[in-house]
Design an enzyme around this catalytic site. Sequence first.
Site, PDB file in Angstrom:
ATOM      1  N   ASN A   1      90.263  95.825  -3.942  1.00 37.94           N
ATOM      2  CA  ASN A   1      91.653  95.387  -3.832  1.00 37.94           C
ATOM      3  C   ASN A   1      92.000  95.138  -2.376  1.00 37.94           C
ATOM      4  O   ASN A   1      91.158  95.301  -1.492  1.00 37.94           O
ATOM      5  CB  ASN A   1      92.595  96.409  -4.483  1.00 37.94           C
ATOM      6  CG  ASN A   1      92.444  97.775  -3.848  1.00 37.94           C
ATOM      7  OD1 ASN A   1      92.705  97.939  -2.662  1.00 37.94           O
ATOM      8  ND2 ASN A   1      91.988  98.751  -4.622  1.00 37.94           N
TER       9      ASN A   1
ATOM     10  N   LYS B   1      71.045  90.615  -9.184  1.00 35.41           N
ATOM     11  CA  LYS B   1      72.165  89.677  -9.202  1.00 35.41           C
ATOM     12  C   LYS B   1      72.228  88.959 -10.567  1.00 35.41           C
ATOM     13  O   LYS B   1      71.210  88.444 -11.042  1.00 35.41           O
ATOM     14  CB  LYS B   1      71.978  88.650  -8.084  1.00 35.41           C
ATOM     15  CG  LYS B   1      73.137  87.706  -7.951  1.00 35.41           C
ATOM     16  CD  LYS B   1      72.926  86.712  -6.834  1.00 35.41           C
ATOM     17  CE  LYS B   1      74.062  85.706  -6.838  1.00 35.41           C
ATOM     18  NZ  LYS B   1      73.775  84.546  -6.008  1.00 35.41           N
TER      19      LYS B   1
ATOM     20  N   PRO C   1      87.829 108.173 -12.392  1.00 31.79           N
ATOM     21  CA  PRO C   1      88.521 109.477 -12.330  1.00 31.79           C
ATOM     22  C   PRO C   1      89.749 109.359 -11.447  1.00 31.79           C
ATOM     23  O   PRO C   1      89.756 108.589 -10.473  1.00 31.79           O
ATOM     24  CB  PRO C   1      87.474 110.393 -11.670  1.00 31.79           C
ATOM     25  CG  PRO C   1      86.522 109.475 -10.967  1.00 31.79           C
ATOM     26  CD  PRO C   1      86.512 108.196 -11.760  1.00 31.79           C
ATOM     27  N   ASP C   2      90.792 110.092 -11.764  1.00 31.65           N
ATOM     28  CA  ASP C   2      91.991 110.116 -10.913  1.00 31.65           C
ATOM     29  C   ASP C   2      91.806 111.235  -9.880  1.00 31.65           C
ATOM     30  O   ASP C   2      91.906 112.416 -10.211  1.00 31.65           O
ATOM     31  CB  ASP C   2      93.242 110.344 -11.764  1.00 31.65           C
ATOM     32  CG  ASP C   2      94.501 110.111 -10.943  1.00 31.65           C
ATOM     33  OD1 ASP C   2      94.553 110.576  -9.772  1.00 31.65           O
ATOM     34  OD2 ASP C   2      95.418 109.444 -11.457  1.00 31.65           O
ATOM     35  N   ILE C   3      91.507 110.837  -8.668  1.00 31.18           N
ATOM     36  CA  ILE C   3      91.147 111.806  -7.625  1.00 31.18           C
ATOM     37  C   ILE C   3      92.330 112.723  -7.309  1.00 31.18           C
ATOM     38  O   ILE C   3      92.208 113.946  -7.282  1.00 31.18           O
ATOM     39  CB  ILE C   3      90.673 111.065  -6.346  1.00 31.18           C
ATOM     40  CG1 ILE C   3      89.463 110.184  -6.685  1.00 31.18           C
ATOM     41  CG2 ILE C   3      90.330 112.062  -5.240  1.00 31.18           C
ATOM     42  CD1 ILE C   3      89.076 109.197  -5.603  1.00 31.18           C
TER      43      ILE C   3
HETATM   44  N1  CTP Z   1      94.810 107.776  -6.986  1.00 34.04           N
HETATM   45  C1  CTP Z   1      93.650 108.515  -7.036  1.00 34.04           C
HETATM   46  N2  CTP Z   1      92.658 108.182  -7.911  1.00 34.04           N
HETATM   47  C2  CTP Z   1      92.821 107.162  -8.765  1.00 34.04           C
HETATM   48  C3  CTP Z   1      94.002 106.394  -8.733  1.00 34.04           C
HETATM   49  C4  CTP Z   1      94.980 106.717  -7.842  1.00 34.04           C
HETATM   50  O1  CTP Z   1      93.510 109.450  -6.219  1.00 34.04           O
HETATM   51  N3  CTP Z   1      91.846 106.872  -9.610  1.00 34.04           N
HETATM   52  C5  CTP Z   1      95.878 108.176  -6.073  1.00 34.04           C
HETATM   53  C6  CTP Z   1      96.174 107.205  -4.979  1.00 34.04           C
HETATM   54  O2  CTP Z   1      95.413 107.494  -3.821  1.00 34.04           O
HETATM   55  C7  CTP Z   1      97.660 107.416  -4.744  1.00 34.04           C
HETATM   56  C8  CTP Z   1      98.174 107.756  -6.128  1.00 34.04           C
HETATM   57  O3  CTP Z   1      97.062 108.260  -6.833  1.00 34.04           O
HETATM   58  O4  CTP Z   1      97.912 108.530  -3.941  1.00 34.04           O
HETATM   59  C9  CTP Z   1      98.808 106.620  -6.870  1.00 34.04           C
HETATM   60  O5  CTP Z   1      97.940 105.520  -6.859  1.00 34.04           O
HETATM   61  P1  CTP Z   1      98.389 104.128  -7.523  1.00 34.04           P
HETATM   62  O6  CTP Z   1      97.263 103.176  -7.425  1.00 34.04           O
HETATM   63  O7  CTP Z   1      99.731 103.736  -7.012  1.00 34.04           O
HETATM   64  O8  CTP Z   1      98.642 104.569  -9.021  1.00 34.04           O
HETATM   65  P2  CTP Z   1      97.721 104.684 -10.276  1.00 34.04           P
HETATM   66  O9  CTP Z   1      97.426 106.108 -10.527  1.00 34.04           O
HETATM   67  O10 CTP Z   1      96.540 103.777 -10.146  1.00 34.04           O
HETATM   68  O11 CTP Z   1      98.692 104.178 -11.419  1.00 34.04           O
HETATM   69  P3  CTP Z   1      99.126 102.680 -11.839  1.00 34.04           P
HETATM   70  O12 CTP Z   1      97.894 101.833 -11.714  1.00 34.04           O
HETATM   71  O13 CTP Z   1      99.598 102.835 -13.210  1.00 34.04           O
HETATM   72  O14 CTP Z   1     100.233 102.263 -10.912  1.00 34.04           O
END
Ligand code: CTP
Length: 415
Positions: free
Chosen positions: A213, A292, A310-312
């Site tokens: 991104n 590739k 995973p959501d860190i």
């Molecule tokens: N974050 C994280 N791990 C992920 C996704 C997000 O640690 N897999 C953390 C980001 O570093 C930030 C917060 O969660 O501090 C919110 O990230 P954001 O991208 O705004 O939100 P998302 O959890 O991805 O939710 P959405 O895509 O629904 O907006």
Amino acid sequence: MSVLSGKHIILGLSGGVACYKAAELARLLTKAGAAVQVVMSEAAEHFITPTTMQAVSGRAVYTSQWDGREANAMPHINLSREADVMLIAPCSADFIAQLAQGRCTELLGLLCVARPMDKVPLLLAPAMNREMWAHPATQRNLAQAVADGAVSLGVGCGAQACGETGDGRMLEPAEIVQELEAFFTPKLLGGERVLITAGPTFEAIDPVRGITNRSSGKMGFALALAAREAGAEVTLVAGPVALPTPRGVTRIDVQSAQDMLRAVEHHVRDARVFIATAAVADWRPATAAAHKIKKDGSGRAPQLSFLENPDILATVAASERARRGELYCVGFAAESDRLAEHAKAKRERKGVPLLVGNVGPATFGQDDNALLLVDETGTREWPRASKRELGRQLVAELSRRLAAARASATTGGGA
Ligand code: CTP
């Protein structure tokens, strides 16, 4: 505004090829709003002229204690009494030896000895050949100068003017400015360990492609710099970004969200604060092709399937230490619309006490930003400012919150 604004700096040059960097250093310091008074040793004049240094600092240079410009004939007293700091850059091996002995044969050494030690710190940016730097006499003299109150900023490593490679290069002018700014910054996070994630992640599709991104990492890097300036021990886990590592910050480069999680889980163990500024990719390709992926001529695109990453932040915020109040977690939220509403919901979903919202597309890659702070009491808007300034404000905010948590823990209110 830089903490150097309004500071009166004596920039002392002793003899060395690195004098060529001193002109740039003087420029950066004056740009930061400091008044720069250059003082040069006789040896330094072999490497750069006082005229150049006068032009870049905007002040006539002093080179001799016999300078007739001072009515009382005491430049060593007059100059050192109006200074906030003395910085010797470059500081040669010989000048370090002079300092160790307290020699006053030239104005520069005289100034160092005549300065009021409790009011005018002495900072050294050594510069010399690697053998000279490693020589026991140099190290002994430096240790003596430090024991006598000087602060060594250390040296850089790399190619030297003599053609050799190793330790002994003078720090780059921008690094010296960073060191000076850190020196003057109140130590609001003194001794605290802070872990920060920054930048995007890169999720491989095959060896040459992937999804990522537009996050630049600038906010996270600015925060890391501000936390380090405030005395914290900072570890920065960075996705693929092309930003220089702030001085004194430990940087760990990662690619994917899974790599980032592994690095965070390892380094969060002894952290007091975790700040997640990274724009972690939400999904990754279920499998990354070993080779590739080639077009097959059919006109059809390959079908990719994705897995959720995973959501860190949520993982760390749910950990035992975070729940016990030993780890303070801060999240960021990049939204494209309805910022307050999304940020409030996200704070609760992630289980963090503080969430910092911003409008993603408008801030990615920019040097400034406007923030919305969300905590259990509501929201607060922080007007547009440079990310550097916002980093400092967030550090101040964090130090208040940590102090409140400490106070509440000692009165038995929990953290
Ligand atoms: N974050 C994280 N791990 C992920 C996704 C997000 O640690 N897999 C953390 C980001 O570093 C930030 C917060 O969660 O501090 C919110 O990230 P954001 O991208 O705004 O939100 P998302 O959890 O991805 O939710 P959405 O895509 O629904 O907006």
